[in-house]
Design a protein around this motif. Structure first.
Motif, PDB file in Angstrom:
ATOM      1  N   ILE A 196      11.334  -0.061  -5.148  1.00 16.97           N
ATOM      2  CA  ILE A 196      12.653   0.640  -6.089  1.00 16.97           C
ATOM      3  C   ILE A 196      12.562   1.459  -6.588  1.00 16.97           C
ATOM      4  N   ALA A 197      10.712   1.820  -7.773  1.00 17.91           N
ATOM      5  CA  ALA A 197      10.258   2.783  -8.536  1.00 17.91           C
ATOM      6  C   ALA A 197      10.266   3.961  -7.106  1.00 17.91           C
ATOM      7  N   ALA A 198       9.672   3.581  -6.344  1.00 20.34           N
ATOM      8  CA  ALA A 198       9.346   4.502  -5.366  1.00 20.34           C
ATOM      9  C   ALA A 198      10.825   5.165  -5.236  1.00 20.34           C
ATOM     10  N   CYS A 199      11.821   4.710  -4.271  1.00 23.69           N
ATOM     11  CA  CYS A 199      13.433   5.159  -4.118  1.00 23.69           C
ATOM     12  C   CYS A 199      13.562   5.663  -5.679  1.00 23.69           C
ATOM     13  N   ALA A 222       6.896   4.011   4.408  1.00 24.43           N
ATOM     14  CA  ALA A 222       7.638   3.464   2.821  1.00 24.43           C
ATOM     15  C   ALA A 222       9.458   3.386   3.951  1.00 24.43           C
ATOM     16  N   ASN A 223       9.186   4.283   5.473  1.00 16.33           N
ATOM     17  CA  ASN A 223      10.893   3.962   5.673  1.00 16.33           C
ATOM     18  C   ASN A 223      11.442   3.140   5.474  1.00 16.33           C
ATOM     19  N   ASP A 224      12.954   2.526   5.287  1.00 17.61           N
ATOM     20  CA  ASP A 224      14.131   0.988   6.017  1.00 17.61           C
ATOM     21  C   ASP A 224      13.063  -0.026   5.218  1.00 17.61           C
ATOM     22  N   GLY A 225      12.900   0.563   2.996  1.00 18.10           N
ATOM     23  CA  GLY A 225      12.326  -0.443   2.852  1.00 18.10           C
ATOM     24  C   GLY A 225      13.013  -1.788   2.742  1.00 18.10           C
ATOM     25  N   SER A 226      14.302  -1.936   2.672  1.00 17.28           N
ATOM     26  CA  SER A 226      15.986  -2.326   2.308  1.00 17.28           C
ATOM     27  C   SER A 226      16.509  -3.227   4.173  1.00 17.28           C
ATOM     28  N   LEU A 261       5.973  -7.701  -7.531  1.00 14.77           N
ATOM     29  CA  LEU A 261       5.440  -5.804  -7.545  1.00 14.77           C
ATOM     30  C   LEU A 261       5.826  -4.960  -6.637  1.00 14.77           C
ATOM     31  N   VAL A 262       5.910  -5.844  -4.860  1.00 11.15           N
ATOM     32  CA  VAL A 262       6.116  -4.652  -4.609  1.00 11.15           C
ATOM     33  C   VAL A 262       7.365  -4.007  -3.631  1.00 11.15           C
ATOM     34  N   ILE A 294       0.793  -1.520   0.115  1.00 11.07           N
ATOM     35  CA  ILE A 294       0.069  -0.529  -0.007  1.00 11.07           C
ATOM     36  C   ILE A 294       0.681   0.893  -0.451  1.00 11.07           C
ATOM     37  N   ALA A 295       2.198   1.593   0.740  1.00  8.24           N
ATOM     38  CA  ALA A 295       2.916   2.071   1.071  1.00  8.24           C
ATOM     39  C   ALA A 295       3.982   3.239  -0.768  1.00  8.24           C
ATOM     40  N   TYR A 296       4.249   1.287  -1.095  1.00  2.00           N
ATOM     41  CA  TYR A 296       4.737   2.084  -2.276  1.00  2.00           C
ATOM     42  C   TYR A 296       3.923   2.361  -2.939  1.00  2.00           C
TER      43      TYR A 296
END
Length: 498
Positions: free
Chosen positions: A414-417, A378-382, A408-409, A310-312
């Motif tokens: 990656i796309a949001a970054c 969205a923070n700290d996705g990695s 897709l998530v 939902i976030a990205y």
């Protein structure tokens, strides 16, 4: 309005506002909490508050901030009191929580933190320091080269990290003949207690190698004598806004520098291993179990996994909050299909009931009163995606099934970054790998190369037999997102977003 919430002013509050039903002066500390942020204050501190009201006066909390003084600066003038605002579409209920007795800031006075940890009255140390603060290398081991770890190994008496504080406090307690405290991790790590136990043993081994072991290696003591039960926590806690502060002050008739917003739902599942004792949390809805693993998997893969999606995808679609993103028919359908992919990866013999669980999640995500920002999630996705998304995707691939929605998530992250500084504001959300990610994504490599490099950088699916297959699936989605954003990515999955 000049009066501030405090012990001296709490009696002035309107009768409809719940206040601590116990003598705070009679409460003694029994818990030290590392990472005293909003989530802790909405979750563990509220449960402890109920125990104190039930007469368990020896379980007060000493809160410790490992980085910023902000929480201490806000709450110290209020004697640790703060307002918990429980919000849903029916309205808002306010409760003043009094379980935090004092607040310390580790960089300002590490000695005071160590004194609290070595106090014989401290029998439990809890942690909510976020995934990135465990300082793991790409393979999941302790990152012994991290500057803060290097510092703590050289300066055990003035540590910076949770590992350093725990190790030094346990060493001092052992030397003084005091029993060890129980370490209760409350962060979203897989097998969080066992993971922290392993990391602290690795840290202690590095200390021992520097000649500070004494007659008995600290690593062996941590391995054999200290309990690390795992736990699963769940409550949505959006960031507090200035508008929230103004509204709460109007209700209280007093200023509260940092009230906490949350939802009615809360859950805490804990493995019942506390040699030094514990509060009777089960009286107030905490589930005490032998093995938290299945509950943890369900929460990470269904709640947290959906939250990341939902976030990205919400950010890429222009939605600022979870409820607005979840009201988007395309994202709503995507989440349903994401759950359909993730549910079969859960343990099938653990008594889980994921269908009503996801129905409850849908209601929670639709809560318009919370305004939970997609950028906050969205923070700290990695650090988050390995246990929220990648683990489910790999389990499906091992079973011969495609993780089309799960993958897709990862592509959306990656796309949001890459979108920060373009369609998204620069610094809209952050990640521990931001410097390297920015350099990589700025090269605008072909999708497959980009995803491969990101997987290397983040350590996703390292050495897994299905890694290349997952990379290829993510790359296809990234191509779609680069061309037409979520519209084309959804269309490729059969979701109409027009």
């Amino acid at each position: 309005m000049n009066s501030r919430l405090s012990n001296a002013t709490i009696a002035e509050l309107p009768g409809a506002i719940a206040i601590p039903r116990y003598d705070r002066d009679a409460v003694t500390p029994g818990i030290v909490h590392l990472g005293v942020g909003a989530f802790h204050r909405a979750h563990q501190a509220a449960y402890v508050d109920a125990c104190l009201a039930d007469g368990e006066a020896d379980w007060g909390i000493v809160g410790v901030s490992l980085r910023s003084p902000d929480t201490r600066d806000a709450l110290a003038p209020q004697d640790g009191l703060y307002t918990l605002a429980v919000r849903d579409s029916a309205g808002e209920k306010l409760q003043v929580v009094g379980s935090i007795l004092s607040l310390l800031v580790a960089p300002e006075d590490p000695g005071a933190v160590l004194a609290a940890l070595t106090d014989p009255r401290t029998r439990i140390v809890t942690l909510t320091i976020t995934e990135k603060a465990y300082l793991r290398a790409a393979d999941g081991s302790l990152d012994g080269s991290h500057p803060d770890i290097v510092h703590d190994l050289a300066n055990p008496g003035s540590p910076k990290t949770a590992h350093g504080f725990l190790a030094e406090a346990l060493a001092r307690r052992r030397a003084a003949g005091a029993p060890p405290f129980t370490v209760l991790c409350c962060d979203n790590l897989p097998a969080n207690g066992a993971t922290l136990h392993r990391l602290l043993i690795e840290f202690a081994m590095l200390l021992d190698a520097r000649g500070s072991a004494g007659d008995r290696p600290l690593a062996g003591y941590v391995a054999d004598e200290v309990a690390f039960p795992s736990s699963m926590v769940d409550r949505i806690v959006p960031a507090t806004t200035d508008a929230d502060r103004t509204r709460i002050a109007g209700e209280l008739g007093l200023e509260d520098a940092w009230p906490v917003m949350t939802e009615p739902f809360r859950q805490w599942v804990i493995e019942d291993r506390f040699p030094a004792g514990r509060p009777a949390w089960e009286k107030f809805g905490v589930t005490m179990v032998e093995d938290v693993g299945p509950f943890e998997d369900m929460k990470l893969r269904l709640l947290n996994g959906a939250h990341s999606g939902i976030a990205y995808l919400g950010l890429l679609s222009g939605h600022a909050t979870v409820d607005r993103a979840f009201a988007d028919p395309a994202i709503r359908q995507f989440v349903d299909w994401l759950w359909a992919e993730a549910i079969p990866t859960l343990p099938q013999d653990a008594g889980l009931d994921p269908i009503p669980y996801t129905a409850e999640l849908a209601a929670r995500f639709s809560n318009t009163a919370l305004a939970h920002r997609t950028a906050q999630i969205a923070n700290d996705g990695s650090q988050k995606l390995p246990q929220r998304i990648v683990a489910s995707a790999l389990t499906r691939l091992e079973a011969g099934l495609l993780p089309e929605h799960l993958s897709l998530v990862v592509a959306a992250w990656i796309a949001a970054c890459a979108a920060r500084g373009g369609s998204l504001p620069l610094g809209h959300f952050t990640d521990p790998l931001d410097a390297a990610l920015t350099a990589l994504l700025g090269q605008e490599l072909p999708a497959n190369e980009t995803v491969t490099e990101v997987f290397e950088l983040a350590g996703f699916a390292k050495d897994h037999a299905k890694r290349q297959t997952l990379i290829e699936l993510v790359a296809v989605h990234l191509v779609h997102l680069r061309r037409e954003g979520p519209v084309l990515a959804f269309a490729a999955l059969g979701i109409d977003s027009r």
